[in-house]
Design a protein around this motif. Structure first.
Motif, PDB file in Angstrom:
ATOM      1  N   GLU A 113       0.536  -0.900   0.035  1.00 25.40           N
ATOM      2  CA  GLU A 113       0.133   0.298  -0.282  1.00 25.40           C
ATOM      3  C   GLU A 113       0.365   1.794  -0.121  1.00 25.40           C
ATOM      4  N   LEU A 114       0.731   1.801  -1.155  1.00 20.47           N
ATOM      5  CA  LEU A 114       1.463   3.625  -0.945  1.00 20.47           C
ATOM      6  C   LEU A 114       0.967   4.420  -0.278  1.00 20.47           C
ATOM      7  N   PRO A 115       1.891   4.797   0.162  1.00 16.52           N
ATOM      8  CA  PRO A 115       1.366   5.921   1.642  1.00 16.52           C
ATOM      9  C   PRO A 115       0.677   7.505   1.233  1.00 16.52           C
ATOM     10  N   ASN A 116      -0.549   7.849   2.459  1.00 14.85           N
ATOM     11  CA  ASN A 116      -0.884   9.147   1.628  1.00 14.85           C
ATOM     12  C   ASN A 116      -0.126  10.143   1.231  1.00 14.85           C
ATOM     13  N   LEU A 117       0.643  10.444   0.232  1.00 16.83           N
ATOM     14  CA  LEU A 117       1.531  11.151  -0.032  1.00 16.83           C
ATOM     15  C   LEU A 117       0.603  12.845   0.102  1.00 16.83           C
ATOM     16  N   PRO A 118       1.087  13.869  -0.191  1.00 23.30           N
ATOM     17  CA  PRO A 118       0.476  15.251  -0.750  1.00 23.30           C
ATOM     18  C   PRO A 118       0.445  15.762  -2.402  1.00 23.30           C
TER      19      PRO A 118
END
Length: 133
Positions: A70-75
């Motif tokens: 899962e990809l981190p929630n990056l801006p």
């Protein structure tokens, strides 16, 4: 898990020999062996060759799970904000600088960083003109 172990396990799961990898990648079998035994760390481009030869996505060479991580929630980055060095003459300069820095030792890189930090923070005193003296 080390990339060397992961490469070997995926290759063996697919019943491929190091010679098969040699034919699919163009890399020498002895190099494939050195990578699998942990004597050599492959470059990113070489890892991509291994992934194509093994017919797996690149992330599987670094990740043990069945699903993609899962990809981190990056801006989100604005597309209008083009960073310095992204195009043109600056990009060529930055590429050349990165290539040269990659060839330097860690000690020399630290010295260069320290020097540039001092230059950036140091206020330059202007020489006095003869009239001011």
């Amino acid at each position: 898990m080390l990339i060397s172990d992961r490469l070997r396990s995926i290759r063996e799961e697919k019943n491929l020999s190091q010679g098969d990898i040699e034919k699919r990648t163009g890399l020498l079998r002895c190099y494939v062996s050195r990578v699998e035994n942990g004597h050599t760390v492959p470059a990113v481009e070489t890892i991509e060759k291994f992934a194509r030869a093994l017919e797996v996505p690149v992330y599987q060479l670094f990740y043990d799970g069945d699903k993609p991580p899962e990809l981190p929630n990056l801006p989100k980055r604005k597309t209008a904000d083009i960073a310095w060095g992204a195009t043109g003459k600056d990009a060529r300069f930055l590429t050349k600088l990165r290539r040269l820095l990659a060839k330097t030792t860690e000690r020399d890189r630290k010295l260069l960083l320290s020097l540039t930090q001092k230059i950036a923070t140091h206020k330059i005193a202007r020489p006095r003109s003869p009239v001011q003296s």
